[in-house]
Every structure is written in C-alpha cells, then in structure tokens.
Scaffold this motif. Structure first.
Motif, mmCIF file in Angstrom:
data_model
loop_
_atom_site.group_PDB
_atom_site.id
_atom_site.type_symbol
_atom_site.label_atom_id
_atom_site.label_comp_id
_atom_site.label_asym_id
_atom_site.label_seq_id
_atom_site.Cartn_x
_atom_site.Cartn_y
_atom_site.Cartn_z
ATOM 1 N N LYS A 279 0.992 -1.249 -0.049
ATOM 2 C CA LYS A 279 0.267 -0.150 -0.074
ATOM 3 C C LYS A 279 0.895 1.209 -0.065
ATOM 4 C CE LYS A 279 -4.112 -1.876 1.117
ATOM 5 N NZ LYS A 279 -4.946 -2.497 0.074
ATOM 6 N N VAL A 280 0.536 2.168 -0.917
ATOM 7 C CA VAL A 280 1.570 3.468 -0.897
ATOM 8 C C VAL A 280 0.820 4.551 -0.906
ATOM 9 C CG1 VAL A 280 2.980 4.945 -2.457
ATOM 10 C CG2 VAL A 280 2.972 2.299 -2.759
ATOM 11 N N LEU A 281 1.032 5.522 0.272
ATOM 12 C CA LEU A 281 0.352 6.591 0.521
ATOM 13 C C LEU A 281 1.254 7.641 0.040
ATOM 14 C CD1 LEU A 281 -1.756 8.027 2.699
ATOM 15 C CD2 LEU A 281 0.566 8.665 3.584
ATOM 16 N N THR A 282 0.714 8.837 -0.688
ATOM 17 C CA THR A 282 1.401 9.775 -0.917
ATOM 18 C C THR A 282 0.747 11.073 -0.278
ATOM 19 O OG1 THR A 282 1.912 8.930 -3.385
ATOM 20 C CG2 THR A 282 1.939 11.362 -3.166
ATOM 21 N N LEU A 283 1.606 11.854 0.288
ATOM 22 C CA LEU A 283 0.967 13.242 0.907
ATOM 23 C C LEU A 283 1.570 14.391 0.135
ATOM 24 C CD1 LEU A 283 -0.307 14.764 3.423
ATOM 25 C CD2 LEU A 283 1.799 14.248 4.729
ATOM 26 N N ALA A 284 0.710 14.824 -0.498
ATOM 27 C CA ALA A 284 0.954 16.290 -1.307
ATOM 28 C C ALA A 284 1.665 17.227 -0.434
ATOM 29 C CB ALA A 284 0.017 16.571 -2.184
ATOM 30 N N ASN A 285 2.633 18.063 -0.936
ATOM 31 C CA ASN A 285 3.089 19.454 -0.284
ATOM 32 C C ASN A 285 3.468 19.166 1.205
ATOM 33 O OD1 ASN A 285 2.328 20.771 -2.752
ATOM 34 N ND2 ASN A 285 0.156 20.749 -1.997
ATOM 35 N N PHE A 286 4.562 18.114 1.092
ATOM 36 C CA PHE A 286 5.171 17.812 2.512
ATOM 37 C C PHE A 286 5.861 19.059 2.895
ATOM 38 C CE2 PHE A 286 8.519 15.839 4.958
ATOM 39 C CZ PHE A 286 7.639 15.081 6.100
ATOM 40 N N THR A 287 5.569 19.392 4.260
ATOM 41 C CA THR A 287 6.601 20.494 4.773
ATOM 42 C C THR A 287 6.992 20.053 6.202
ATOM 43 O OG1 THR A 287 4.550 21.609 6.064
ATOM 44 C CG2 THR A 287 5.033 22.191 3.629
ATOM 45 N N THR A 288 7.827 20.967 6.957
ATOM 46 C CA THR A 288 8.223 20.455 8.352
ATOM 47 C C THR A 288 6.908 20.507 9.222
ATOM 48 O OG1 THR A 288 8.788 23.062 8.775
ATOM 49 C CG2 THR A 288 10.511 21.482 8.073
ATOM 50 N N LYS A 289 5.894 20.962 9.012
ATOM 51 C CA LYS A 289 4.633 20.809 9.661
ATOM 52 C C LYS A 289 4.075 19.550 9.969
ATOM 53 C CE LYS A 289 3.199 25.456 9.538
ATOM 54 N NZ LYS A 289 2.407 26.581 8.906
ATOM 55 N N ASP A 290 4.632 18.586 8.951
ATOM 56 C CA ASP A 290 3.969 17.073 8.665
ATOM 57 C C ASP A 290 5.011 16.116 9.110
ATOM 58 O OD1 ASP A 290 1.764 17.827 7.238
ATOM 59 O OD2 ASP A 290 2.870 18.424 5.330
ATOM 60 N N GLU A 291 6.047 16.630 9.780
ATOM 61 C CA GLU A 291 7.069 16.004 10.310
ATOM 62 C C GLU A 291 6.379 15.289 11.644
ATOM 63 O OE1 GLU A 291 11.209 18.094 9.330
ATOM 64 O OE2 GLU A 291 10.282 18.291 11.263
ATOM 65 N N GLY A 292 7.077 13.908 11.825
ATOM 66 C CA GLY A 292 6.310 13.156 12.875
ATOM 67 C C GLY A 292 6.510 11.512 12.752
ATOM 68 N N THR A 293 5.850 10.779 13.520
ATOM 69 C CA THR A 293 6.049 9.411 13.357
ATOM 70 C C THR A 293 4.822 8.858 12.558
ATOM 71 O OG1 THR A 293 6.944 9.235 15.537
ATOM 72 C CG2 THR A 293 6.071 7.145 14.652
ATOM 73 N N TYR A 294 5.075 8.424 11.311
ATOM 74 C CA TYR A 294 4.089 7.983 10.651
ATOM 75 C C TYR A 294 3.862 6.225 10.872
ATOM 76 C CZ TYR A 294 4.011 12.160 8.198
ATOM 77 O OH TYR A 294 3.496 13.233 7.548
ATOM 78 N N ALA A 295 2.426 5.818 10.699
ATOM 79 C CA ALA A 295 2.273 4.600 10.706
ATOM 80 C C ALA A 295 1.453 3.775 9.822
ATOM 81 C CB ALA A 295 1.611 4.134 12.306
ATOM 82 N N CYS A 296 1.613 2.563 9.505
ATOM 83 C CA CYS A 296 0.795 1.830 8.787
ATOM 84 C C CYS A 296 0.264 0.636 9.476
ATOM 85 C CB CYS A 296 1.638 1.348 7.392
ATOM 86 S SG CYS A 296 0.643 0.007 6.307
ATOM 87 N N GLU A 297 -1.114 0.664 9.542
ATOM 88 C CA GLU A 297 -1.545 -0.512 9.958
ATOM 89 C C GLU A 297 -2.456 -1.162 9.346
ATOM 90 O OE1 GLU A 297 -4.783 -1.057 13.762
ATOM 91 O OE2 GLU A 297 -3.652 0.788 13.733
ATOM 92 N N LEU A 298 -2.514 -2.622 9.224
ATOM 93 C CA LEU A 298 -3.543 -3.578 8.365
ATOM 94 C C LEU A 298 -4.135 -4.365 9.429
ATOM 95 C CD1 LEU A 298 -0.724 -4.547 5.732
ATOM 96 C CD2 LEU A 298 -2.506 -2.750 5.694
ATOM 97 N N ARG A 299 -5.212 -4.660 9.008
ATOM 98 C CA ARG A 299 -6.225 -5.720 9.749
ATOM 99 C C ARG A 299 -7.086 -6.367 8.828
ATOM 100 N NH1 ARG A 299 -9.918 -2.521 13.667
ATOM 101 N NH2 ARG A 299 -8.045 -2.009 14.446
ATOM 102 N N VAL A 300 -7.003 -7.759 9.070
ATOM 103 C CA VAL A 300 -7.697 -8.598 8.366
ATOM 104 C C VAL A 300 -9.181 -8.756 8.800
ATOM 105 C CG1 VAL A 300 -7.958 -11.174 7.466
ATOM 106 C CG2 VAL A 300 -5.741 -10.030 7.678
#
Length: 172
Positions: free
Chosen positions: A98-119
């Motif tokens: 799964k690929v996420l694209t976040l447009a116009n990434f800036t320093t305000k978007d910094e942090g810990t990103y997570a990918c969670e999957l559930r069956v």
C-alpha cells in the motif's frame, strides 16, 4: 498390540500440541507488515507499506501521523481520515504493498508515521509498523536510494558482484 497403539496416540506430548497450535495460529494470521519506508517525490512524501499477504479475506488499512502525542488519521479504511488531510493524500497498492502519497510535504508534517493493516473476520488480527520522518533526513525516491532502502543487503551484494564482473573489476 492394538492396546499399545491406543495408549501412544492418547498421550500426545503437550509441547508438540502447543507447537502445532502455535503454527496453526501463525498461519491463520493472514498478513504481516514487513516494512514501512518514506521518501520524497518532488515535494510529496511517499510511504511504502509492504506486507506479506496470506489470506483471501479483505485487508483494511490505515495510515496515520503522530505528532506532539496526538494521532492524526491520514487515509484508510479503518479510521476516519481527518478533513485537513483528505485533499492531500492518495493511496494506491496491489497484493503486497500500500502506497500513501502526501502532497506538499512540509516540516509541519514531520512526525511518526504508521501503517496498520487488519484482516476482517471473526477474530481480526492487526499488524503495524512506524517510521520517524524528518524533512531534512528524507531521501529522494527512485534510483539507487530506493533500491538500497527496499532491498536486502544480500541481493545488493549479488547485483554489485554482477556489475563488477561485467566491468572486469573481478573475475569469478
């Protein structure tokens, strides 16, 4: 003789029973996030969530950002994405990514990103991974950097040896 066979089948070693149960439970898990990587494409953040898929059941997903101890749902089918991110995100994928694209990434978007999957199912199972993202530490997507980021060192070594051999640096 029949009495001995009945006795040996009736007293199964509990360790073997537990091992069998664990292997069945592990097979039934269905999916496991194997890696979450981040890189920049122009001014956009790209998160690649790779996973093992061992089920035919639908897999629900969620991409989130934790910043200042607050979780923000960016996109997915598990939680409700925050309004501020809906217009900036897109999710694509196939059987194992799964690929996420976040447009116009800036320093305000910094942090810990997570990918969670559930069956989906009677006893849902969840798998997730996190990655810390800082704008000045991100690599550009594509070329060697993406290859290094998503390929095992052994495969890179084999590719390198082939290239060196082709350029007559070494002979095997």
């Amino acid at each position: 003789m029949a009495r001995i066979q009945d006795r040996t089948l009736g007293t199964m070693n509990p360790v073997i029973g537990i091992a069998l149960l664990l292997s069945v439970l592990q097979m039934s898990r269905g999916q496991k996030v194997t890696s979450l990587t981040a890189c920049l494409v122009d001014q956009n953040l790209r998160l690649d969530c790779r996973y093992e898929n061992k089920t035919n059941s639908p897999i629900q997903h969620e991409f989130s950002l934790t910043r200042e101890k607050k979780k923000h749902v960016l996109a997915g089918t598990l939680g409700v994405p925050e309004h501020t991110y809906r217009s900036r995100t897109s999710v694509t994928g196939n059987l194992n990514i799964k690929v996420l694209t976040l447009a116009n990434f800036t320093t305000k978007d910094e942090g810990t990103y997570a990918c969670e999957l559930r069956v989906s199912g009677q006893s849902p199972t969840t798998s997730s991974q996190n990655v810390s993202v800082l704008r000045d530490k991100l690599v550009k997507c594509g070329g060697i950097s993406l290859l290094v980021q998503n390929t095992s060192w052994l495969l890179l070594l084999l590719i390198s040896l082939s290239l060196f051999q082709a350029m007559d640096f070494i002979s095997l």
